[in-house]
Design a protein around this motif. Structure first.
Motif, PDB file in Angstrom:
ATOM      1  N   ASN A   1       2.359  -0.642   5.608  1.00  0.00           N
ATOM      2  CA  ASN A   1       1.904  -0.777   4.179  1.00  0.00           C
ATOM      3  C   ASN A   1       2.317  -2.340   3.343  1.00  0.00           C
ATOM      4  N   GLN A   2       3.135  -3.093   4.205  1.00  0.00           N
ATOM      5  CA  GLN A   2       3.421  -4.297   3.656  1.00  0.00           C
ATOM      6  C   GLN A   2       2.620  -5.581   4.461  1.00  0.00           C
TER       7      GLN A   2
ATOM      8  N   GLY B   1       0.838  -1.038  -0.057  1.00  0.00           N
ATOM      9  CA  GLY B   1       0.127   0.099   0.065  1.00  0.00           C
ATOM     10  C   GLY B   1       0.905   1.203   0.072  1.00  0.00           C
ATOM     11  N   PRO B   2       0.300   2.275  -0.144  1.00  0.00           N
ATOM     12  CA  PRO B   2       0.937   3.652  -0.099  1.00  0.00           C
ATOM     13  C   PRO B   2       1.907   3.668   1.250  1.00  0.00           C
ATOM     14  N   PRO B   3       3.255   3.993   1.334  1.00  0.00           N
ATOM     15  CA  PRO B   3       3.872   4.225   2.628  1.00  0.00           C
ATOM     16  C   PRO B   3       3.434   5.277   3.750  1.00  0.00           C
ATOM     17  N   LYS B   4       3.291   4.792   4.879  1.00  0.00           N
ATOM     18  CA  LYS B   4       2.939   5.590   5.704  1.00  0.00           C
ATOM     19  C   LYS B   4       4.145   6.476   6.361  1.00  0.00           C
ATOM     20  N   ASP B   5       3.982   7.865   6.667  1.00  0.00           N
ATOM     21  CA  ASP B   5       4.959   8.678   6.875  1.00  0.00           C
ATOM     22  C   ASP B   5       5.773   8.221   8.362  1.00  0.00           C
TER      23      ASP B   5
ATOM     24  N   PRO C   1       3.911   3.093  12.403  1.00  0.00           N
ATOM     25  CA  PRO C   1       3.361   2.516  11.284  1.00  0.00           C
ATOM     26  C   PRO C   1       4.110   1.096  10.880  1.00  0.00           C
TER      27      PRO C   1
END
Lengths: 478, 430
Positions: free
Chosen positions: B108-109, A35-39, B37
């Motif tokens: 995101n992974q 998915g789009p990387p999170k900051d 995250p």
């Protein structure tokens, strides 16, 4: 406090799902797209230096109701031992062994009763005292912490006790192949520079330490303008500043230490193989390397990426070669150990006796390849993804964040260092990595140290140079 | 699928999670925490060295190594190279009772992590070459961790003496002879028996959307055939008939004493009592063993005791490394005296409260990281079917009384049923 409580809400839902539907559409052959990387944000922190020179840091995080207080006396590490090896670490240890208000048993009892921990010690770049307690016990913890930092007595009885303990641990360390290699390696790489000395001391140096040594080291190096105090966890900056004002303002601004010059002479290292004999050993502990870099070297991140590809993680060339391809070892790694003044670089592994020489050959080959050719696109991309991917894990606990903040201060790194960390990594090219390898890895000037059974491995080592054999005390025997 | 939501008990800051059971029997636990995250994906299989045959000692652990060597859609080495490329950290460990794998992925992974973990539950694929290399790696692991380390053989010596003729009778590292003769066929059988959805718990903790994550878990794990759950416990304990003492000559500078008493299993009432008692005796500088033997009498440089909980048994271990010139008999007598004081009821209310305070601190700090939470949730679920113990287990500690300590000590600290290993410097016999 220990009331029995009950689970109040259990919601039970039953959903019937259709398995086969999922099965039909699922293509497992390729990894799913991310998915789009999170900051990732490095947490904000408070940083101020008081008039008396104490640097106060507050890293606030109320995830758990606990607080750590970490004191770092900067110019008070083993570097400042002079020829009294072990002095810095034993001075730190003695802080918690008696003050003008409490004896060692009372200190231990008070801290243990609140379920806290209070530790003191030192490394090359500082002496440390740290307290970790639940928030509700902070006041008690701080009382004891301030007492041990401000009012240590260094009693003869306690000095004798910690010296005996240290002598016993020096004796025991002679059983540890990795430790024997480290000692020999440091001596050969750093010579008379402080990092070449044993930080824990030697039997001779420890026996000679007397009360005046500890008192002088304390007066010389434990002072306000030499101190960083980091408050970590469930605490505000107002609370922290109040504690410093009330508890630590009586610390003298300056110390009496005037040791500042350290001279490093390049050793002539590549003529010999240094073999520490450990009769009966079933593995050889290898340590191969040379001088490294200080922590504030501007190429540090490039060096880290380069080293990660070389031997810094499970997927590295050296681990792949020695473990996954040949099964010589349980693991092999390379590392730069950067400190304030300089650092070391080494490849470390334990291999079975009969492949001791082959393992060294493979290690040297990997080092030569590293300085001769650019890494592949895939290697660089993998390491960039890995280092940026695991970066959040290094910020998961308040104490992990605090360690990084303290390092910024201790090693004079820019305040935005960690804010730029990910972009710095992503901007590095294959050429940058090759440049870093060429500049900081020297395959033709390696110090090779082996701790193992000389009768089984000595002859095999001759191909790398004349073999000098030492006993566990570091005395040359052959 | 069957879903349950659990909140921490009222009035207490604890860990919220939900539990789901897929149609193939895989238990899935989700625990949201958006502190960073990142997500921890923990897959725990209910198989360890106690499930091994007596001529296949070490296979559970060897198997753990092989799980990184290829699966249906993964070539040898790809598990690691792909997971590093995806920015993940991974590792695994094996105990007597479980084999636990984890991957820490950037948020995101998450889907990648579920894909790669599910592939090796779906189908295992290992070449002869990988098997041979990993046998070498495991044999070197044994040398590094046990053979070439001072006092390192302790954990190999204890099991056969404590548990003769029982599935706890060897260390998880196993036997080099057995490992060398392992075949692909052996390995495949082991896999088919134990690496099935019904024998595993999947816990995902971290920065997740629970609904989406459950759908992804279903997508990647739901289609794995249930298999036959082969887990069976063959443990039958025989109490020791007498005290077993053994002298071991090792490459050590200082003599060491290592002792063990058998206890009831993990999560029994006695297990909690002994966890507290061993902390009273040796955790912190004010603890009895440390204060008396290291500090006051300076007989030992290091001393400790702790409990090791197992699914079907428990052990109280103690050890002491002697100061130069001190006799083994002197220290043994001192340790026995301190244990006797416990049996005589000399532990004070303050000592008990001190350790309860420590347990509270430990419990609080354990809630900090996703991986620790995931590991604990999986652990409690796979052995006790109750992941909620992560929040309520502390009550088992807080309810321990002084009378419990005395009674349990009298019953289980029985010197006619213990094993003592005395390590002596081999240099001394020449």
């Amino acid at each position: 406090m220990n009331t029995l409580l009950k689970i109040v809400s259990i919601i039970l839902i039953v959903i019937m799902t259709n398995n086969t539907a999922a099965q039909e559409v699922l293509d497992r052959t390729n990894p799913p797209k991310p998915g789009p990387p999170k900051d990732v944000h490095f947490p904000e922190y408070f940083d101020t230096t008081l008039q008396n020179g104490i640097n106060v840091l507050v890293i606030e995080n109320d995830k758990i109701p606990a607080v750590s207080v970490r004191l770092v006396f900067k110019d008070a590490g083993s570097t400042f031992d002079g020829n009294k090896f072990g002095l810095s670490s034993l001075t730190a240890e003695l802080l918690t062994k008696g003050t003008t208000n409490r004896d060692a048993t009372q200190i231990a009892e008070e801290i243990d009763f609140i379920g806290g921990s209070l530790n003191a010690g030192s490394d090359w770049d500082g002496s440390y005292v740290s307290l970790s307690v639940l928030k509700k016990h902070l006041a008690t913890g701080i009382d004891v912490l301030a007492d041990v930092v401000l009012n240590p007595v260094f009693s003869e009885e306690e000095i004798s006790r910690v010296k005996e303990q240290r002598l016993s641990s020096i004796l025991q360390s002679k059983d540890d192949a990795g430790h024997l290699s480290d000692r020999m390696f440091n001596k050969k790489v750093f010579g008379d520079f402080p990092y070449g000395n044993p930080a824990e001391g030697t039997e001779e140096s420890v026996k000679e330490l007397v009360k005046a040594d500890f008192e002088n080291f304390y007066k010389g190096n434990y002072y306000a303008s030499n101190l960083i105090i980091a408050f970590v966890g469930d605490i505000t900056k107002e609370e922290a500043l109040k504690i410093v004002e009330e508890k630590f303002s009586s610390l003298p601004k300056d110390g009496t230490n005037n040791l500042t010059e350290f001279k490093y002479d390049e050793p002539d290292s590549n003529k010999y193989v240094y073999l520490v004999n450990k009769p009966g050993a079933v593995q050889s502990n290898l340590k191969v390397g040379h001088k490294g870099i200080p922590r504030n070297n501007p190429d540090y991140i490039a060096v880290t990426i380069m080293n990660t590809i070389l031997g810094g993680y499970f997927g590295s060339r050296i681990n792949y070669n020695l473990r996954e391809k040949h099964g010589f070892t349980y693991g092999a790694r390379s590392s730069f150990g950067p400190r304030l003044l300089t650092g070391d670089f080494s490849v470390d592994t334990d291999v079975r006796n009969d492949v001791t020489d082959s393992a060294i050959t493979y290690i040297i080959d990997d080092l030569k390849k590293m300085v001769a050719e650019e890494v592949t696109d895939e290697e660089l991309e993998t390491v960039k993804n890995y280092m940026t991917g695991v970066f959040p894990l290094q910020l998961e606990t308040a104490n992990a964040v605090a360690s990084r903040v303290i390092n910024l201060k201790l090693y004079n790194l820019p305040r935005d260092y960690y804010n730029k960390y990910i972009s710095t990594i992503n901007n590095l090219t294959k050429k940058d990595i090759l440049d870093a390898a060429k500049k900081y890895i020297h395959p033709d000037n390696l110090v090779i140290v082996v701790s193992g059974d000389a009768s089984a491995v000595k002859d095999k080592l001759k191909k790398f140079g004349e073999v000098k054999v030492y006993d566990a005390n570091g005395i040359e025997i052959d | 699928m069957n879903n349950k939501r659990f909140d921490p008990p009222a009035g207490r800051k604890g860990i919220e999670f939900s539990k789901h059971i897929l149609a193939n029997g895989l238990r899935v636990i989700l625990c949201k925490d958006d502190n960073i995250p990142s997500v921890a994906i923990n897959l725990c299989y209910h198989v360890g060295s106690k499930n091994e045959d007596t001529d296949k000692r070490g296979y559970a652990h060897l198997f753990e190594h092989l799980m990184f060597e290829g699966s249906q859609n993964m070539e040898p080495g790809e598990y690691d190279s792909l997971s590093l490329m995806a920015g993940c950290e991974n590792n695994a460990y094996t105990t007597e009772d479980k084999t636990n794998y984890y991957i820490l992925a950037p948020a995101n992974q998450l889907e990648f992590g579920l894909w790669i973990e599910s592939d090796r539950m779906l189908e295992f694929s290992v070449t002869e070459e990988s098997l041979e290399v990993q046998k070498g790696v495991v044999i070197e692991e044994k040398k590094q961790v046990f053979d070439n380390r001072p006092y390192g053989s302790v954990s190999l010596e204890f099991p056969p003496l404590l548990y003769p003729n029982s599935c706890y009778g060897w260390d998880t590292i196993g036997d080099v002879g057995d490992i060398k003769k392992a075949t692909i066929k052996d390995i495949k059988e082991f896999y088919e028996k134990y690496y099935v959805p019904g024998n595993a718990v999947l816990t995902i903790a971290g920065d997740i959307d629970e609904d989406k994550t459950l759908r992804l878990a279903e997508k990647y794990f739901g289609s794995i055939p249930p298999g036959t759950n082969g887990h069976k416990a063959r443990f039958k304990d025989v109490p020791l008939a007498g005290e077993i003492k053994k002298d071991i000559f090792d490459e050590v500078q200082l003599p060491g004493i290592f002792g063990a008493y058998k206890l009831p299993k993990e999560h029994s009432k006695e297990f909690y009592i002994f966890d507290i008692l061993t902390d009273i005796l040796s955790t912190g500088d004010s603890s009895r063993l440390y204060n008396e033997l290291v500090y006051n009498k300076q007989l030992v440089s290091d001393v400790g005791c702790w409990v090791e909980g197992r699914e079907l048994s428990g052990i109280l271990y103690y050890y002491a490394i002697l100061m130069p010139g001190v006799e083994i008999e002197t220290v043994s007598a001192e340790i026995d005296r301190i244990f006797d004081e416990v049996k005589e009821g000399k532990i004070t209310e303050r000592e008990l409260q001190k350790i309860k305070n420590r347990v509270e601190t430990r419990d609080t700090f354990r809630q900090q990281t996703n991986l620790t939470k995931a590991d604990m949730l999986s652990h409690y679920e796979i052995f006790y079917g109750d992941a909620g113990l992560i929040n309520t287990n502390i009550d088992n500690y807080m309810s321990v009384t002084l009378a419990d300590l005395k009674e349990a000590a009298i019953k289980y600290i029985d010197n006619s049923r213990r094993v003592v290993l005395n390590y002596l410097p081999s240099a001394g016999i020449k």
